[in-house]
Design an enzyme around this catalytic site. Structure first.
Site, mmCIF file in Angstrom:
data_model
loop_
_atom_site.group_PDB
_atom_site.id
_atom_site.type_symbol
_atom_site.label_atom_id
_atom_site.label_comp_id
_atom_site.label_asym_id
_atom_site.label_seq_id
_atom_site.Cartn_x
_atom_site.Cartn_y
_atom_site.Cartn_z
ATOM 1 N N ASP A 164 -2.183 -0.735 5.933
ATOM 2 C CA ASP A 164 -2.487 -0.171 7.256
ATOM 3 C C ASP A 164 -3.938 0.200 7.452
ATOM 4 O OD1 ASP A 164 -2.432 3.317 7.208
ATOM 5 O OD2 ASP A 164 -2.164 2.111 5.410
ATOM 6 N N ASP B 216 -7.375 -1.654 3.187
ATOM 7 C CA ASP B 216 -6.392 -2.714 2.918
ATOM 8 C C ASP B 216 -6.802 -4.053 3.519
ATOM 9 O OD1 ASP B 216 -4.559 -0.906 1.668
ATOM 10 O OD2 ASP B 216 -3.945 -0.210 3.650
ATOM 11 N N ASP C 266 0.858 -1.178 0.000
ATOM 12 C CA ASP C 266 0.000 0.000 0.000
ATOM 13 C C ASP C 266 0.897 1.232 0.000
ATOM 14 O OD1 ASP C 266 -2.331 1.656 0.427
ATOM 15 O OD2 ASP C 266 -1.713 1.790 2.520
#
Length: 677
Positions: free
Chosen positions: A548, A552, A342
């Protein structure tokens, strides 16, 4: 514009359901935890009584309590498995504990029961906490919404009552109640829970908004386009639940062969006892040989070959800021051959920072003067960009003059009077508004240059005249580029970037950390991140996802292994992930992968050692006459050797070696990586 939007809204009180509730299952709310606690308490009371030599009438009943309370659930599970014609490890554990008691080793059997019951309770607690986080995600969406009726009146309705075509009013500071499209109004909406974007996004007529996102200072009239059960946030919940429920059950290597080995050992022991009897051998001799065979063929050393290296690796990783949730996860980390990262909050810090200060020629301002002027005007604003400007001025220890007549306009910016001068700070396109004078043209050129580099820009104007541009961006973590390079060296293939942020910002960051253009996938919603991971897996890769946020969590659940950032990570991401980086130090990711690979190598070493000992002792017993004491000594000796070998990973040197790039090279298996295009 509608009068509903232009009139000043009444203050909105915080409402139930506007934020995640944070409900967490209490430990002793679980039956498994209560039974395990009783068993452990009974054992801890009985043990000192036995060791001090008091009458068995005092401590034996306590051991019995430990056996019953800690063993009835796994025992029943084992019986159920036996009915299904499988030899379950639960049943083997109960048989082993009863067998220990039958030969006088009551304490050993009770200890086995307590350990097994405690392990089961911890697993049940982890499952319950994950379910808590999934349920808490639904609380991000408000429980009610303000629906606008055809006659212009308002009514408060439950979110579940909204259907496609309804019109809802979202006032400043409220969460959007349903997925829809803006009909009227302008505001800045924080979409971090859905897209992961670090900065609020301006929403105007025609723009899409998502349930659970947080509205800023403007009011919005939104047409509902999806039912509550089909909103993006509801789909996130379903994806996490489905991925967690359908992910193939994983086991340690030794557990995969445990049942076959156990069945084979039972059959072989019976054969060693019965075959000689059939040919006229003495009962006592056959029984002694069979007992010796059962001892030396026991898989104690094989079982111990696996757990000490993995548990030692878990302990070492924990001391250095990586919480690995189980031995299975530690084993899986060493198998990954593709990585998906990410952006916001993972490769970056997730907090906007001023990264460029550009006074315009002819403004007469230095960088510090421009920054101080902007900070004065922004001081009263709650916008993340405003906080970034004020923080930057404070970091430089600049004097921030007081401001008067502060005003904020959603989607445009703020105005204030600073030391008698009218100052405006906001979006360049809105403040310039098509002006073609020299300073406006210069400001537009500087803003385009900064935006081309992936930064957000704000224009500072004094008395209506542009005086400078500030560039703001989410700052890259210091160890991001080194981590990407290390992961590429370990897996043999470059990581991919999967982010909900805009393509321009994603491309800029990817270039900084060394991720190639074809491996950058931006503007992804949560379900699209999951699909990106699954494309990699369909190509044969075992994917490690690092993220995080709430957005996600589905990808973390769907991946072979998921790692969450611990400090800023959402509750759902932390519970869904298999491991957590407690201090958000990205460099620990390649280190823990390398440590896992070393642990797997120690497991293989231990299995070889255990196999050599078992094979040698079994052949001796079958071909000759292995004395029982010598068989016990060989069996226990091999167990001690593999145990000590596994404990080597407890040393700090093991982590230092895993964290050392040059030492990691031999741990890189370099499988053929898979890519998706």
């Amino acid at each position: 514009m509608s009068t509903t939007l232009t009139r000043r809204p009444a203050p909105v009180a915080p409402r139930r359901g506007s934020q995640a509730s944070g409900r967490r299952t209490k430990v002793f709310a679980l039956a498994e935890a209560r039974w395990a606690a009783v068993a452990a308490l009974a054992f801890l009371i009985a043990l000192p009584l036995q060791l001090t030599g008091v009458s068995a009438w005092l401590w034996a009943p306590l051991y019995a309590v430990a056996y019953v309370t800690g063993g009835w659930e796994p025992g029943w599970a084992g019986v159920q498995a036996l009915r299904a014609k499988t030899l379950d490890v639960d049943l083997l554990m109960i048989v082993a504990a009863i067998g220990a008691a039958s030969i006088g080793q009551v304490m050993d059997g009770a200890l086995l029961i307590v350990i097994f019951a405690t392990s089961g309770a911890l697993e049940a607690l982890a499952t319950a906490r994950t379910q808590d986080s999934v349920r808490g995600l639904l609380d991000l969406a408000p429980s009610t919404a303000t629906r606008l009726l055809d006659d212009g009146s308002e009514e408060l309705v439950a979110i579940g009552a909204l259907t496609v075509g309804h019109i809802v009013l979202v006032r400043p500071g409220e969460r959007v109640g349903a997925d829809g499209r803006v009909l009227d109004g302008a505001s800045e909406v924080d979409q971090a829970t859905i897209t992961g974007e670090p900065l609020p996004v301006v929403k105007e007529a025609g723009d899409e908004v998502f349930a659970g996102t947080l509205n800023g200072t403007g009011a919005l009239r939104v047409a509902v386009e999806r039912d509550a059960s089909d909103s993006v946030i509801a789909r996130i919940v379903r994806m996490v639940e489905e991925a967690s429920g359908t992910k193939a059950p994983t086991q340690l290597f030794i557990e995969k062969v445990e049942q076959r080995y156990s069945v084979g050992m039972v059959v072989a022991t019976l054969a060693v006892f019965l075959v000689p009897l059939a040919f006229g051998a003495q009962l006592t001799g056959s029984l002694l040989r069979a007992m010796t065979f059962m001892i030396v063929a026991s898989p104690c050393a094989v079982v111990l070959a696996t757990m000490p290296p993995l548990l030692s690796a878990i302990a070492t990783a924990g001391r250095h800021g990586v919480l690995v949730k189980s031995a299975v996860v530690m084993e899986q980390l060493g198998q990954v051959d593709a990585v998906a990262l990410d952006k916001t909050g993972t490769l970056t810090e997730g907090v906007p920072r001023v990264t460029g200060i550009r006074p315009l020629a002819g403004s007469g301002l230095s960088e510090n003067q421009l920054l101080a002027l902007a900070a004065s005007a922004e001081h009263s604003s709650e916008h993340p960009l405003a906080r970034a400007v004020v923080d930057a001025a404070r970091e430089r220890a600049l004097r921030i003059p007081g401001a008067e007549d502060f005003s904020s306009t959603p989607g445009i910016g703020v105005t204030a009077t600073v030391e008698g001068t009218a100052v405006a700070v906001g979006a360049p396109a809105r403040l310039i508004n098509g002006a073609t004078d020299t300073l406006s043209a210069a400001a537009t050129a500087v803003a385009e240059e900064l935006e081309h580099g992936g930064r957000s820009t704000v224009l500072v104007a004094r008395d209506g005249i542009p005086v400078g541009i500030l560039g703001i961006a989410d700052r890259l973590r210091p160890d991001a580029a080194a981590t990407v390079a290390a992961l590429k060296a370990l897996t043999g293939t470059g990581p991919v970037l999967v982010t909900g942020d805009n393509p321009r910002a994603a491309a800029r960051l990817a270039a900084e950390v060394g991720i190639t253009g074809d491996d950058v996938h931006a503007g992804l919603l949560p379900q699209e991140k999951v699909e990106a991971v699954r494309r990699l897996e369909r190509a044969g890769a075992k994917v490690l996802v690092i993220g995080d946020g709430v957005n996600d969590a589905p990808a973390l659940a769907a991946a072979h292994t998921g790692i969450a950032m611990g400090r800023a990570g959402s509750d759902l991401a932390l519970e869904t992930a298999d491991a957590v980086i407690v201090r958000d130090e990205l460099a620990t990711v390649p280190a823990v992968v390398a440590l896992s690979r070393r642990a797997r190598r120690l497991v293989v070493q231990n299995l070889v050692i255990a196999s050599v000992f078992i094979s040698g002792l079994v052949v001796w017993d079958l071909a000759g006459q292995l004395p029982l004491p010598l068989g016990v000594l060989g069996h226990e000796g091999s167990t001690v050797i593999v145990g000590l070998n596994g404990l080597r990973l407890l040393r700090d040197a093991a982590w230092q070696r895993a964290a050392n790039p040059s030492a990691r090279l031999h741990l890189a298996d370099r499988p053929l990586g898979a890519r998706f295009r």
